[in-house]
Design a protein around this motif. Structure first.
Motif: not given
Length: 304
Positions: A14-17, A21-23, A62-63
């Motif tokens: 996860f990002v901060e929010g 985080d798919h990247g 999918r990622t």
């Protein structure tokens, strides 16, 4: 479907929010495969599937499929409150390119055998994909006994494997005694890996592989190949970390190992919270001590 080898139950970054985080997830998948893992298991318990929306699960899958790029299978965990939602998710996973499913009992409701059989069989019958039954009575309160698994295997031809997480390695022997080679068996509890392979497990749905894939693959290979001395030496070093896969806050612990190893961050979605205070300090000391003693012979591909 080849259920053999180390298949990490991948965490969801996860990002901060606290959005996905798919990247990072794509890079993580590629790195795990480059370090010898045989596939990816996504959106399961360790992937915080209970906190993910339906559309988020499909996008994550999918990622993973895009990142794997045909080099290894992506297995989707199927978990939901209702049978209808689980069936819909199973169909969507096939459309997303997943090569197999790992089928869990329903969230919350702990039914009897007739109800649990009806639930998982509905999922098996709704797809042509190979399926693995996930048995984790400690976490889910539903125990698929060897005789019940035999009954399912006789009626559902695409049931190909069992993830056995009862912590009792005798279950592996019992399933094999009833079914022979009809089903592949994967161990789903990290610190049981040595005993499980001795009992005949062909695969490992691994948690700590998220941070230490090369060590996980080496441990599995040593044990499978009968190299007991090297297997036990690596297991003894690894054990304090492997035990983190066996407790209720295993998601927080494994993500913290990733963070300390430089392979992710410790963010989790509520109701889980990141470790804090003395618990965080003690856990970091255990992790750092293990990483300082990391076997020198292990060669890990660099993280992107």
């Amino acid at each position: 479907m080849n259920w053999k080898g180390v298949l990490p139950a991948i965490t969801t970054p996860f990002v901060e929010g606290l959005e996905v985080d798919h990247g990072f997830m794509a890079g993580h998948c590629r790195w795990l495969l480059e370090n010898g893992c045989a596939g990816i298991v996504a959106v399961g318990s360790l992937g915080e599937g209970a906190t993910l929306r339906f559309d988020e699960k499909v996008e994550i899958l999918r990622t993973c499929v895009t990142a794997a790029h045909g080099r290894a299978p992506v297995v989707a965990a199927i978990s939901a409150l209702s049978t209808a939602e689980a069936v819909t998710l199973a169909k969507a996973c096939g459309d997303a390119g997943c090569e197999a499913l790992m089928v869990l009992p329903p969230y919350v409701y702990k039914g009897n055998w007739r109800e649990m059989k009806t639930h998982v069989a509905a999922i098996f019958h709704a797809t042509s994909l190979p399926c693995m039954l996930y048995n984790n009575p400690i976490a889910y309160g539903t125990d698929f006994l060897p005789e019940q698994i035999q009954e399912l295997a006789g009626e559902c031809m695409n049931l190909e494997a069992v993830k056995e997480s009862s912590t009792d390695v005798r279950r592996i022997s019992s399933i094999r005694a009833l079914l022979g080679d009809r089903l592949q068996i994967c161990v789903g509890v990290d610190d049981a890996i040595m005993g499980a392979i001795g009992a005949g497990a062909a695969g490992w749905i691994a948690g700590l592989a998220n941070a230490l894939p090369r060590e996980s693959v080496d441990l599995f290979d040593y044990a499978r190949n009968g190299d007991r001395e090297r297997a036990f030496a690596l297991y003894r070093w690894f054990l304090p970390l492997l035990r983190m896969d066996t407790v209720p806050n295993f998601v927080q612990l494994i993500k913290l190992v990733q963070a300390e190893a430089g392979k992710g961050n410790a963010r989790v979605r509520p109701p889980r919270l990141e470790l804090a205070g003395e618990e965080l300090d003690q856990t970091r000391r255990v992790i750092q001590e293990a990483l300082l003693g990391r076997p020198r012979a292990v060669s890990t591909a660099s993280f992107p």
